[in-house]
Design an enzyme around this catalytic site. Structure first.
Site: not given
Length: 354
Positions: A275, A235, A83, A50, A198
């Site tokens: 991701n 995740s 990213d 990122s 996120h």
């Protein structure tokens, strides 16, 4: 050197029906653990950084680190991906440092916080696509705003993420608009908004269709069967890793991530890039906490970073196997970006509809 573009890698994944985890990295230990897992499972891999990671590690250090990882593992196809690029300059500088793929996230304005309208998103994404494709580099775009359907907002990650509450409609990608976006931009991969977010605190309960709208992915895949879809914020936030962190002095609140079975469902419907960042952070943190709690006199970083890398390597191996990535490295012969540039110019890589 086995560096590969995102487009070639995801074309292969689509042909063979698997998904590819895209692991965020900030440092040497993460890079080594990811690549060792890829080597052990014979998996192609996406390493992504990122803007925050680039600032933390320094572009020069990060670029040399990637060169080293690729040299150490010459038989593993490695895509280096930016990213959440926030403007043209962020994307072009990544390409200058050897990234073979960039994400232009025009769903938010340049500040990385304010939702953008369609005209802004499609316009800036198309400019990046044109520039990157001239050099054979792949581009991922995003349509819809990443955020929680439970809370009605997003979570900041490395300074990127929508601020404040936004409408439910903005948090779900419109399938018809997704088709138009691909026509207007010619992106190689498309990130969609469907309830993921996120960070660790994605869901307050095991997610169902009300908060994790996998039907949106399925609808877009029906309309765009040849487009490579991307799941951000994916995740799984494993409960056992939460328990390890808290057992050794952490204070993680109970939370749910994206279940692996839902990701596997997505892979069956066009998801090719997944991701992952939080899971690896948790694996590292839990192992480090354990060593320092059990051995409070320890001060040698190697003594706690070695088991931390082992914990992360174990998790990465698991994801390669669960997503069907394992065993595919040797099936791919990476093409140089110069060859990909010729294919873009010829029109052979233009989006296909229907």
């Amino acid at each position: 050197m086995a560096r590969i573009t995102l487009r070639q890698l995801l074309d292969h994944a689509a042909e063979y029906g698997y998904g590819v985890p895209a692991f965020n990295m900030n440092n040497m230990e993460q890079g080594l653990a990811i690549m060792e897992a890829a080597e052990e499972t014979k998996s192609p891999v996406i390493l992504q950084a990122s803007r925050g990671a680039r600032a933390y590690a320094n572009d020069v250090v990060l670029a040399k680190l990637i060169d080293a990882l690729v040299e150490i593992h010459p038989d593993i196809p490695v895509c280096m991906h930016l990213d959440h690029g926030n403007n043209e300059a962020t994307c072009v500088t990544a390409i200058q440092y050897g990234f073979t793929s960039v994400m232009m996230d025009g769903s938010l304005k340049e500040d990385g916080k304010s939702p953008a309208d369609y005209a802004y998103n499609s316009g800036i994404t198309k400019r990046v696509v044109d520039m990157a494709h001239w050099g054979g580099v792949s581009v991922e775009g995003e349509i819809g705003v990443l955020g929680s359907l439970e809370s009605g907002g997003g979570e900041q990650e490395d300074g990127h993420g929508v601020e404040g509450a936004i409408s439910h409609d903005q948090l779900l990608t419109d399938p018809e608009q997704a088709v138009q976006f691909v026509k207007d931009t010619h992106v190689d991969a498309l990130a969609v908004a469907m309830g993921t977010s996120h960070g660790a605190y994605k869901f307050s309960r095991k997610p169902d269709g009300a908060v994790l709208a996998m039907n949106v992915i399925e609808d877009i895949h029906r309309r765009l069967p040849n487009m490579h879809l991307v799941m951000h914020g994916s995740s799984s936030v494993p409960e056992d890793l939460q328990e390890i962190i808290n057992k050794y002095g952490g204070q993680m609140k109970p939370t749910w991530g994206v279940p692996v079975e839902e990701i596997q469902r997505g892979i069956k419907h066009g998801v090719r890039k997944i991701n992952i960042d939080t899971d690896n952070r948790m694996a590292l943190t839990g192992a480090i906490r354990k060593v320092l709690t059990e051995n409070p006199s320890e001060f040698d970083p190697r003594k706690y970073l070695t088991p931390a890398m082992a914990a992360m390597r174990k998790l990465c191996k698991q994801r390669f196997e669960e997503f069907g990535t394992a065993g595919n490295a040797q099936k791919i012969k990476p093409l140089p970006v110069s060859e990909m540039a010729k294919r873009y110019k010829s029109g052979s890589l233009d989006p296909k509809f229907g």
